[in-house]
Design an enzyme around this catalytic site. Structure first.
Site, short mmCIF file in Angstrom:
data_model
loop_
_atom_site.label_atom_id
_atom_site.label_comp_id
_atom_site.label_asym_id
_atom_site.label_seq_id
_atom_site.Cartn_x
_atom_site.Cartn_y
_atom_site.Cartn_z
N LYS A 143 -15.66 -1.37 2.00
CA LYS A 143 -14.87 -1.94 0.91
C LYS A 143 -15.84 -2.59 -0.07
O LYS A 143 -16.52 -3.56 0.28
CB LYS A 143 -13.89 -2.99 1.45
CG LYS A 143 -12.81 -2.43 2.36
CD LYS A 143 -11.98 -3.55 2.95
CE LYS A 143 -10.79 -3.03 3.74
NZ LYS A 143 -10.05 -4.13 4.42
N GLU A 197 0.81 -1.22 0.00
CA GLU A 197 0.00 0.00 0.00
C GLU A 197 0.84 1.27 0.00
O GLU A 197 0.33 2.36 0.21
CB GLU A 197 -0.95 -0.02 1.19
CG GLU A 197 -1.93 -1.19 1.12
CD GLU A 197 -2.91 -1.23 2.28
OE1 GLU A 197 -2.87 -0.31 3.13
OE2 GLU A 197 -3.72 -2.16 2.32
#
Length: 424
Positions: A336, A204
């Protein structure tokens, strides 16, 4: 003129080099929507199922079966339907799948089509996606949770918590928030390098130095905020993603890196203490996904002063969220899109949260693509917060760059959420 005339699914690669599903939806007027589906590393047990092929191809991670479902059964079921009727299309796909967790066709297949349908319809309407989905009221630019230090499943170091993030709550605009984050990120890199630590970035975009514990990570972040010229707490706050399910074993929280073991009450007290010692305003998955007693203890102890975000706990599922609301656990949901597998259900989860005065944080996954849909959805839902990685890797920056564009498009109507996300 918004009838669906063609759907093309394909197998592409995500930011980790693993296959994922991309879908094009073509409408009668020639409008096209394209969406690529993300994938997580630390996944909750209650998430919708991401269909993988198994076998030797791509070491078992291929998505040819999901793509086949898109091009076959799903197209046969929704071809000819009006793309404007998003709810009907999503419900049709869910019923076609026929399982409670989308395991037959795959949440990756259904979500790819769902998002591509919305993007095609937005194109046909001549509207940006955030305006098409959110309507005239969509104008809040979210505070980013910028993941700058990693541990847990996202790193090979002794730190048990998965993510240490900065939140530029005092920035006047989203563009300034991104700049502040970038300056702190590079200051942190210099500080780590000077201390002899590795500055390679993870999935990330955050650093994963070999630090001994959470306090060491937090101290580095505090020093970097100050050295970059900002005030910790007032201008830049800190957020944690503990991903506690990953180190919950036999009813205890086992900190292998630190050599500590804590029961639920001790875990709650530890997190509350950290939030008192540092300007931590948000803690995600501080307890394991099914440790409801632990969640209640943490909420009772820290819920009035800290945002307690349920990720694995709620898995973007409105029904699980309602259960949590009734139990009085957590006060926020991580959103999400691939945890639940359709746009309609994602929006339902956000609406359920807001009705109960819970906050919502729009989120990426560790396996991402250049698709920036979640940036639009963060603005469309006015959720005020987005979690989309660090200030490195183009798969993360695609979302920040899209938010910068949206803020520019909104002009004087744009409002940066800023300190409105801080509790207490």
């Amino acid at each position: 003129m918004t009838a669906i005339v063609d759907i093309v699914g394909r197998e592409i690669l995500d930011s980790r080099g693993n296959p994922t599903v991309e879908v094009d939806v073509v409408l009668e007027d020639g409008s096209i929507g394209r969406a690529a589906v993300p994938s997580g590393a630390s996944t909750g047990a209650h998430e919708a199922v991401e269909l993988r092929d198994g076998g030797p191809r791509y070491l078992g991670k291929g998505v040819a079966r999901a793509v086949e479902a898109v091009n076959g059964e799903i197209f046969e079921a929704i071809g000819g339907l009006e793309a404007e009727d998003q709810i009907h299309i999503d419900r049709t796909m869910i019923e076609l799948d026929g399982t409670p967790n989308k395991s037959r066709l795959g949440a990756n297949a259904i979500l790819g089509v769902s998002l591509a349908v919305a993007k095609a319809t937005a194109a046909a309407s001549g509207l940006p996606l955030y305006r098409y989905v959110g309507g005239a009221s969509a104008h809040i630019l979210p505070v980013p949770m910028m993941n700058i230090l990693n541990g847990g499943a996202h790193a090979d170091n002794p730190i048990d918590f998965q993510e240490f993030m900065i939140m530029p709550v005092g920035a006047p605009t989203l563009r300034d928030a991104v700049r502040w984050g970038s300056e702190i990120f590079h200051t942190l890199k210099s500080g780590l390098k000077a201390a002899g630590h590795n500055t390679n970035v993870g999935d990330e975009g955050g650093f994963a130095p070999n630090l001994k514990d959470a306090n060491a990570a937090l101290d580095f972040i505090m020093a970097s905020i100050e050295k970059a010229g900002f005030k910790p707490g007032d201008e830049v706050a800190i957020a944690l993603d503990c991903a506690a399910t990953e180190f919950f074993k036999d009813g205890k929280y086992v900190y292998e890196g630190e050599g500590q073991t804590r029961d639920a009450q001790a875990q709650a007290e530890y997190l509350s203490k950290l939030a008192g010692e540092y300007p931590i305003i948000s803690i995600e998955d501080g307890m394991a996904e099914d440790d409801f007693e632990g969640w209640k203890a943490l909420t009772d102890l820290a819920g009035s002063k800290v945002q307690l975000v349920g990720d694995d706990l709620f898995v973007t599922n409105a029904a699980r969220l309602k259960d949590g609301i009734n139990m009085g656990i957590a006060n926020s949901i991580l959103v999400k899109v691939n945890q639940i597998g359709s746009l309609t259900e994602t929006l339902e989860a956000v609406e359920t949260a807001h009705k109960a005065a819970y906050t919502a944080v729009m989120s990426h996954r560790s396996g991402e693509t250049e698709d920036s849909t979640i940036a639009d959805l963060a603005v469309a839902t006015n959720c005020g917060q987005i979690k989309t990685g660090s200030l490195a890797r183009s798969d993360r920056l695609a979302k920040y760059n899209q938010l910068i564009r949206i803020e520019e498009q909104l002009g004087r109507a744009a409002r940066y959420a800023g300190r409105t996300v801080v509790r207490g």
